[in-house]
Design an enzyme around this catalytic site. Sequence first.
Site, PDB file in Angstrom:
ATOM      1  CG  ASN A 176       0.124   1.372   3.688  1.00  0.00           C
ATOM      2  OD1 ASN A 176       0.203   1.188   4.830  1.00  0.00           O
ATOM      3  ND2 ASN A 176       0.810   0.301   2.677  1.00  0.00           N
ATOM      4  CG  ASP A 177      -4.081   3.212  -0.685  1.00  0.00           C
ATOM      5  OD1 ASP A 177      -3.535   4.559  -0.928  1.00  0.00           O
ATOM      6  OD2 ASP A 177      -3.811   2.238  -1.371  1.00  0.00           O
ATOM      7  NE  ARG A 199      -2.277  -4.732  -4.377  1.00  0.00           N
ATOM      8  CZ  ARG A 199      -1.719  -3.935  -3.759  1.00  0.00           C
ATOM      9  NH1 ARG A 199      -2.263  -3.283  -2.777  1.00  0.00           N
ATOM     10  NH2 ARG A 199      -0.579  -3.134  -4.308  1.00  0.00           N
ATOM     11  CB  CYS A 257      -2.152  -6.523   3.846  1.00  0.00           C
ATOM     12  SG  CYS A 257      -3.173  -5.471   2.515  1.00  0.00           S
ATOM     13  CG  HIS A 316       8.953   8.016   0.041  1.00  0.00           C
ATOM     14  ND1 HIS A 316       8.253   9.327  -0.012  1.00  0.00           N
ATOM     15  CD2 HIS A 316       8.083   7.204   0.170  1.00  0.00           C
ATOM     16  CE1 HIS A 316       7.190   8.988  -0.283  1.00  0.00           C
ATOM     17  NE2 HIS A 316       6.810   7.860  -0.222  1.00  0.00           N
ATOM     18  NE  ARG A 351       2.103  -3.073  -2.019  1.00  0.00           N
ATOM     19  CZ  ARG A 351       2.479  -2.990  -0.586  1.00  0.00           C
ATOM     20  NH1 ARG A 351       3.745  -3.954  -0.219  1.00  0.00           N
ATOM     21  NH2 ARG A 351       1.982  -2.497   0.177  1.00  0.00           N
ATOM     22  NE  ARG A 384       0.549   4.975   0.165  1.00  0.00           N
ATOM     23  CZ  ARG A 384       0.211   3.654   0.010  1.00  0.00           C
ATOM     24  NH1 ARG A 384      -0.937   3.486  -0.364  1.00  0.00           N
ATOM     25  NH2 ARG A 384       1.157   2.779   0.026  1.00  0.00           N
ATOM     26  CD  GLU A 407      -6.539  -0.316  -1.203  1.00  0.00           C
ATOM     27  OE1 GLU A 407      -5.627  -0.410  -0.756  1.00  0.00           O
ATOM     28  OE2 GLU A 407      -6.639  -1.168  -2.043  1.00  0.00           O
TER      29      GLU A 407
HETATM   30  C1  PEP Z   1      -2.564  -0.291   1.528  1.00  0.00           C
HETATM   31  O1  PEP Z   1      -2.982   0.537   1.008  1.00  0.00           O
HETATM   32  O2  PEP Z   1      -2.518  -0.392   2.684  1.00  0.00           O
HETATM   33  C2  PEP Z   1      -1.771  -1.573   0.617  1.00  0.00           C
HETATM   34  C3  PEP Z   1      -1.184  -2.408   1.392  1.00  0.00           C
HETATM   35  O3  PEP Z   1      -1.585  -1.397  -0.582  1.00  0.00           O
HETATM   36  P1  PEP Z   1      -0.537  -0.501  -1.226  1.00  0.00           P
HETATM   37  O4  PEP Z   1       0.276   0.161  -0.168  1.00  0.00           O
HETATM   38  O5  PEP Z   1       0.163  -1.251  -2.131  1.00  0.00           O
HETATM   39  O6  PEP Z   1      -1.384   0.635  -1.982  1.00  0.00           O
HETATM   40 MG    MG Z   2      -3.504   0.387  -1.058  1.00  0.00          MG
END
Ligand code: PEP
Ligand code: MG
Length: 570
Positions: free
Chosen positions: A456-457, A333, A504, A190, A297, A467, A433
């Site tokens: 990401n998810d 969101r 996103c 990170h 967010r 992740r 996601e």
């Molecule tokens: C994602 O999961 O890609 C996303 C944009 O949401 P977060 O990273 O806030 O889980």
């Molecule tokens: Mg997400």
Amino acid sequence: MRRTFSGHGASRGNALGRARIRLPHALEVSEEHIRADAVEAELERLHEAIAQVRGELRGLRERLHGALAHEVGEFLDLHALLLDDPELLQGLDELIRKGRYSADYALRLHRDRLAGVFEGMDNAYFRSRIEDLDHVVGRLHAALHSHEAELQGVAGEILVTDNVAPSELAQLQSQGVLAVITAGGSMLSHSAILARSLHLPLVVGAPEALQQINDGDVVAVDGAGGQVVVEPNAADLRAYRGRVREERRERKQLHRLRREPTRTLDGVDIRLYANAESREDVAESHALGAAGIGLYRTEFLFLQREGLPDEEEQFRAYRDAVLGMTGRMVTIRTLDLGADKSDRSGLTLPREPNPAMGCRGVRLSLAREEVFVSQLRAILRASGYGPLRILVPMVTERAEILAVAGLIKRIARDLRSGGHEIAEHVPLGAMIEVPAAAIALSSFIGAVDFISVGTNDLTQYLLAADRNNEALGELYHPLHPAMMRLLRNVIRTAKARRKPVAVCGEMAGDPAFTPLLLALGLEEFSLHPGTLLEVRRAIRALDLGRLRAQAPALLRARDRAGIEKWLASA
Ligand code: PEP
Ligand code: MG
């Protein structure tokens, strides 16, 4: 004498400066006993140090805002939790009371004991938590001696250390440190992700740094290639100046793109929305010419405090985002707490067996309807001030969207009859996601106005790779053939039904992936404002028609190497 070595280039950028070596994390304490009558005083000294570190962590948490609060806050919370751990506290007390060790030596003994337990665990994630334990122990040790636990940086210098925590990195940058070199650490940590978003050059995994560099040596760092030159000669200085000139030229060029359209070589306009979570992010997004906010967010409102924010506080935050974008679309969101984003208000469930697959996102919102209603009321009230739409995270099935739509309808009716001015229609979207939602998109796309893909998810659930688990290393990576096919199908399904579709997740903000997303049919990106101009530049240099024609080859790639090969020739 000139020396050179290399590590991993974790965050690009060039720096030339004097080195400062700092090793605050090492705990070299020799065995030290105290007299029986000094035990109580020693315990008190320890408890004061613990209280001080608690205060420091709280103070750091409060100083964070925007994206930093999101990224660094989780670590600070984890460290604060460790500090409250009865195992840690009782163990220390006992060592001082029964073993009559000094607080320092007790700290070292107990650290080694706990680290031994972590090391013996099968689970690589727990093993990797030793780093967190060391950050906390390092702070406690510093507090016992009343010196600063934070790695202190000096403006204009290059910091050389064993490892750096995300919270320290943020601080170092604000102190004016030019670059950081660490003996340990990985590109996927990170800290590395954060350094990239802070634009702070970082070289990690360079154990030679601690042998080759002395305090005060002049060092040239190339954060892209991971090259470090100690006591550079004339040729090195020339090369360094060349790289800096190139960097400056690039920055200037990027700056000029603020007012340019995001148009491909063959004349297709692509929409770049921004991801935001604070007023600062909104202002930056507006200044960079973002098409709107594609992902606001809302967790930060909940994460930075003890209790829950009320409707009024939320309303003001959402309204300000809408006003800040002066008529461009703002996508709010709804709360995505749970999993790795747990709050201190007790809203998320304590100790779920598998939190990433547990009660998070819309599942939590629907389970805590009173909290959800107050958020939806706040969002709908903000819709009276400009274009706004609602995005729901972690949607798995149609019933969830229908439940949210039903609530919105009821709340909108209540608000109107209460005299509030709200938009006639507030578009409702789903985040894609969860693989089930991506695969069965056609079964519920009729119930939403737009979708946004959270790569990401989606990556973590599709590949069954956490992740946040650094031990999995490269396994958590979006360049997998399954991901390519899924993205293509999602984009295709949405377009066939004439529903706007964006990506996103972090993928959208990495210009290295831009050709791939365009080839798969994407025309809307939502990304961190820090990389918006780079992605705009990448798009302006690409021919959409040519990329689309190459999509079949991309979809035929059999592994990550194949996808990377495609990208290299795109
Ligand atoms: C994602 O999961 O890609 C996303 C944009 O949401 P977060 O990273 O806030 O889980
Ligand atoms: Mg997400």
